[in-house]
Scaffold this motif. Structure first.
Motif, PDB file in Angstrom:
ATOM      1  N   ASP A  27      18.073  38.308  47.269  1.00 17.55           N
ATOM      2  CA  ASP A  27      17.165  39.508  47.519  1.00 17.55           C
ATOM      3  C   ASP A  27      17.775  40.609  48.605  1.00 17.55           C
ATOM      4  OD1 ASP A  27      15.329  39.191  45.507  1.00 17.55           O
ATOM      5  OD2 ASP A  27      13.914  37.724  46.067  1.00 17.55           O
ATOM      6  N   SER A  28      19.311  39.798  48.993  1.00 19.90           N
ATOM      7  CA  SER A  28      19.506  40.598  50.132  1.00 19.90           C
ATOM      8  C   SER A  28      19.851  41.322  50.803  1.00 19.90           C
ATOM      9  CB  SER A  28      20.798  39.712  50.179  1.00 19.90           C
ATOM     10  OG  SER A  28      22.237  40.169  49.091  1.00 19.90           O
ATOM     11  N   LEU A  29      19.667  42.545  49.209  1.00 18.69           N
ATOM     12  CA  LEU A  29      19.423  44.158  49.263  1.00 18.69           C
ATOM     13  C   LEU A  29      18.187  44.162  49.049  1.00 18.69           C
ATOM     14  CD1 LEU A  29      21.837  44.972  46.126  1.00 18.69           C
ATOM     15  CD2 LEU A  29      22.502  44.890  48.787  1.00 18.69           C
ATOM     16  N   LYS A  30      16.915  44.002  49.295  1.00 14.97           N
ATOM     17  CA  LYS A  30      15.276  44.238  49.380  1.00 14.97           C
ATOM     18  C   LYS A  30      15.580  43.713  51.214  1.00 14.97           C
ATOM     19  CE  LYS A  30      14.234  43.124  44.990  1.00 14.97           C
ATOM     20  NZ  LYS A  30      13.969  42.979  43.443  1.00 14.97           N
ATOM     21  N   ILE A  31      16.129  42.617  51.513  1.00 16.16           N
ATOM     22  CA  ILE A  31      16.010  42.382  53.552  1.00 16.16           C
ATOM     23  C   ILE A  31      15.533  43.501  54.313  1.00 16.16           C
ATOM     24  CG2 ILE A  31      15.963  40.728  55.048  1.00 16.16           C
ATOM     25  CD1 ILE A  31      14.671  39.621  51.783  1.00 16.16           C
ATOM     26  N   THR A  32      15.238  43.104  55.613  1.00 16.27           N
ATOM     27  CA  THR A  32      15.126  43.620  56.233  1.00 16.27           C
ATOM     28  C   THR A  32      16.319  44.426  56.883  1.00 16.27           C
ATOM     29  OG1 THR A  32      13.984  42.681  57.701  1.00 16.27           O
ATOM     30  CG2 THR A  32      12.523  44.664  56.722  1.00 16.27           C
ATOM     31  N   ILE A  36      18.486  40.175  58.620  1.00 20.00           N
ATOM     32  CA  ILE A  36      20.110  40.308  58.508  1.00 20.00           C
ATOM     33  C   ILE A  36      20.617  40.004  59.955  1.00 20.00           C
ATOM     34  CG2 ILE A  36      21.940  41.173  57.427  1.00 20.00           C
ATOM     35  CD1 ILE A  36      19.817  42.010  55.270  1.00 20.00           C
ATOM     36  N   SER A  37      20.089  40.921  60.883  1.00 15.72           N
ATOM     37  CA  SER A  37      20.973  41.246  61.799  1.00 15.72           C
ATOM     38  C   SER A  37      20.927  39.747  62.600  1.00 15.72           C
ATOM     39  CB  SER A  37      20.527  42.148  62.904  1.00 15.72           C
ATOM     40  OG  SER A  37      21.431  42.108  63.764  1.00 15.72           O
ATOM     41  N   TRP A  38      19.214  39.351  63.089  1.00 15.91           N
ATOM     42  CA  TRP A  38      19.234  38.211  63.660  1.00 15.91           C
ATOM     43  C   TRP A  38      19.398  36.939  63.331  1.00 15.91           C
ATOM     44  CZ3 TRP A  38      17.313  33.896  63.710  1.00 15.91           C
ATOM     45  CH2 TRP A  38      16.523  33.165  64.878  1.00 15.91           C
ATOM     46  N   PHE A  39      19.722  36.729  61.697  1.00 16.87           N
ATOM     47  CA  PHE A  39      20.112  36.133  60.800  1.00 16.87           C
ATOM     48  C   PHE A  39      21.440  35.609  61.236  1.00 16.87           C
ATOM     49  CE2 PHE A  39      22.044  33.997  57.837  1.00 16.87           C
ATOM     50  CZ  PHE A  39      21.450  32.510  57.830  1.00 16.87           C
ATOM     51  N   LYS A  40      22.300  36.553  61.368  1.00 20.24           N
ATOM     52  CA  LYS A  40      23.367  36.264  61.501  1.00 20.24           C
ATOM     53  C   LYS A  40      23.964  36.287  62.853  1.00 20.24           C
ATOM     54  CE  LYS A  40      25.564  39.689  57.646  1.00 20.24           C
ATOM     55  NZ  LYS A  40      26.278  40.385  57.604  1.00 20.24           N
ATOM     56  N   ALA A  41      23.463  36.106  63.774  1.00 21.72           N
ATOM     57  CA  ALA A  41      23.271  36.377  65.474  1.00 21.72           C
ATOM     58  C   ALA A  41      23.246  34.979  65.768  1.00 21.72           C
ATOM     59  CB  ALA A  41      22.775  37.361  66.333  1.00 21.72           C
ATOM     60  N   GLU A  42      22.726  34.378  64.527  1.00 23.22           N
ATOM     61  CA  GLU A  42      21.858  33.129  65.049  1.00 23.22           C
ATOM     62  C   GLU A  42      21.720  31.938  64.513  1.00 23.22           C
ATOM     63  OE1 GLU A  42      19.168  30.394  67.251  1.00 23.22           O
ATOM     64  OE2 GLU A  42      19.738  32.284  67.788  1.00 23.22           O
ATOM     65  N   PHE A  43      22.530  32.094  63.014  1.00 24.60           N
ATOM     66  CA  PHE A  43      23.479  31.238  62.530  1.00 24.60           C
ATOM     67  C   PHE A  43      24.665  31.479  62.250  1.00 24.60           C
ATOM     68  CE2 PHE A  43      18.826  31.062  61.725  1.00 24.60           C
ATOM     69  CZ  PHE A  43      18.634  29.485  62.599  1.00 24.60           C
ATOM     70  N   LYS A  44      25.641  31.508  63.089  1.00 20.30           N
ATOM     71  CA  LYS A  44      27.018  31.556  62.373  1.00 20.30           C
ATOM     72  C   LYS A  44      27.284  31.245  61.931  1.00 20.30           C
ATOM     73  CE  LYS A  44      27.637  34.185  67.550  1.00 20.30           C
ATOM     74  NZ  LYS A  44      26.144  34.269  68.304  1.00 20.30           N
ATOM     75  N   THR A  45      27.166  29.902  61.579  1.00 17.22           N
ATOM     76  CA  THR A  45      28.446  29.467  61.150  1.00 17.22           C
ATOM     77  C   THR A  45      27.811  28.865  59.633  1.00 17.22           C
ATOM     78  OG1 THR A  45      27.725  26.991  61.780  1.00 17.22           O
ATOM     79  CG2 THR A  45      29.063  27.785  62.638  1.00 17.22           C
ATOM     80  N   ALA A  46      25.950  29.522  59.178  1.00 17.63           N
ATOM     81  CA  ALA A  46      25.674  29.682  57.478  1.00 17.63           C
ATOM     82  C   ALA A  46      26.205  29.933  56.841  1.00 17.63           C
ATOM     83  CB  ALA A  46      24.742  30.381  57.391  1.00 17.63           C
ATOM     84  N   ASN A  78      10.313  40.166  62.185  1.00 22.50           N
ATOM     85  CA  ASN A  78      10.756  39.490  63.035  1.00 22.50           C
ATOM     86  C   ASN A  78      10.592  37.654  62.681  1.00 22.50           C
ATOM     87  OD1 ASN A  78      10.124  41.377  64.463  1.00 22.50           O
ATOM     88  ND2 ASN A  78       7.650  41.846  63.422  1.00 22.50           N
ATOM     89  N   TYR A  79      11.167  37.345  63.687  1.00 24.49           N
ATOM     90  CA  TYR A  79      11.700  36.145  63.081  1.00 24.49           C
ATOM     91  C   TYR A  79      10.386  34.489  64.119  1.00 24.49           C
ATOM     92  CZ  TYR A  79      13.519  31.194  63.604  1.00 24.49           C
ATOM     93  OH  TYR A  79      13.996  29.653  63.912  1.00 24.49           O
ATOM     94  N   LEU A  80      10.273  34.157  62.359  1.00 26.10           N
ATOM     95  CA  LEU A  80       8.938  33.456  62.479  1.00 26.10           C
ATOM     96  C   LEU A  80       9.313  31.727  62.978  1.00 26.10           C
ATOM     97  CD1 LEU A  80       7.144  34.318  59.228  1.00 26.10           C
ATOM     98  CD2 LEU A  80       6.621  34.854  62.174  1.00 26.10           C
ATOM     99  N   ALA A  81       9.984  31.122  62.157  1.00 26.30           N
ATOM    100  CA  ALA A  81      10.327  30.179  61.967  1.00 26.30           C
ATOM    101  C   ALA A  81      11.887  29.278  61.239  1.00 26.30           C
ATOM    102  CB  ALA A  81       9.113  28.982  61.955  1.00 26.30           C
TER     103      ALA A  81
END
Length: 166
Positions: A27-32, A36-46, A78-81
């Motif tokens: 569902d990546s095209l439907k995600i806020t 996505i921005s927070w995820f890419k910054a926090e989990f750079k090696t994902a 907003n990041y939850l966990a």
């Protein structure tokens, strides 16, 4: 209220995150953009990132160093966990001993470890390190949580129907 919502989300993830997700189900095209921005910054090696949009959450399922992880976000991004899928042998010995004593007729189904929790407005932000464990018999499923502070605690029991065999 937020603690109850997050517990329900974890319960839902515990039930659903072990089903395989096909690439076309992403569902990546439907995600806020915020998530996505927070995820890419926090989990750079994902790697192997798959996004899922639920009715009251967004989640990214991914791997880092061969470990299966999930990052959860509310619908605003907003990041939850974040959680990690763990095998039974990765659960602390004291918890495995209690499970063996109290749930000897049950089989291990799955487990999640809360890796990190957002501290913003959530009372349970200190539960990083808590394990959510799913056990089952032919007609019952139990969801437990374990932390070094509480020990093994029953969260929920679900009775399932047995297959009719005549």
């Amino acid at each position: 209220m937020k603690k109850a919502l997050l517990s329900l989300i974890f319960f839902g993830i515990l039930v659903s995150s072990f089903a395989s997700t096909r690439k076309e189900d992403d569902d990546s095209l439907k995600i806020t953009p915020a998530a996505i921005s927070w995820f890419k910054a926090e989990f750079k090696t994902a790697a192997n990132v798959t996004w899922v949009l639920g009715s009251d959450y967004q989640k990214a399922m991914f791997t880092i160093d061969g470990k299966k992880l999930t990052a959860l976000f509310d619908l605003k991004g907003n990041y939850l966990a974040s959680t990690q899928t763990v095998a039974f042998d990765e659960i602390p010995e004291i918890a495995k001993a209690e499970i063996a004593r109290s749930y000897k007729d049950y089989n291990f189904s799955s487990a999640l470890l809360i890796v990190k929790r957002s501290a913003t407005g959530v009372k349970s932000s200190t539960d990083a390190g808590t394990y959510w464990i799913d056990l089952a018999t032919d007609n019952k499923q139990v969801y437990l949580n374990y932390s070094s502070n509480t020990g093994v605690v029953l969260y929920k029991t679900i009775f399932t129907q047995q297959n009719a065999s005549n």
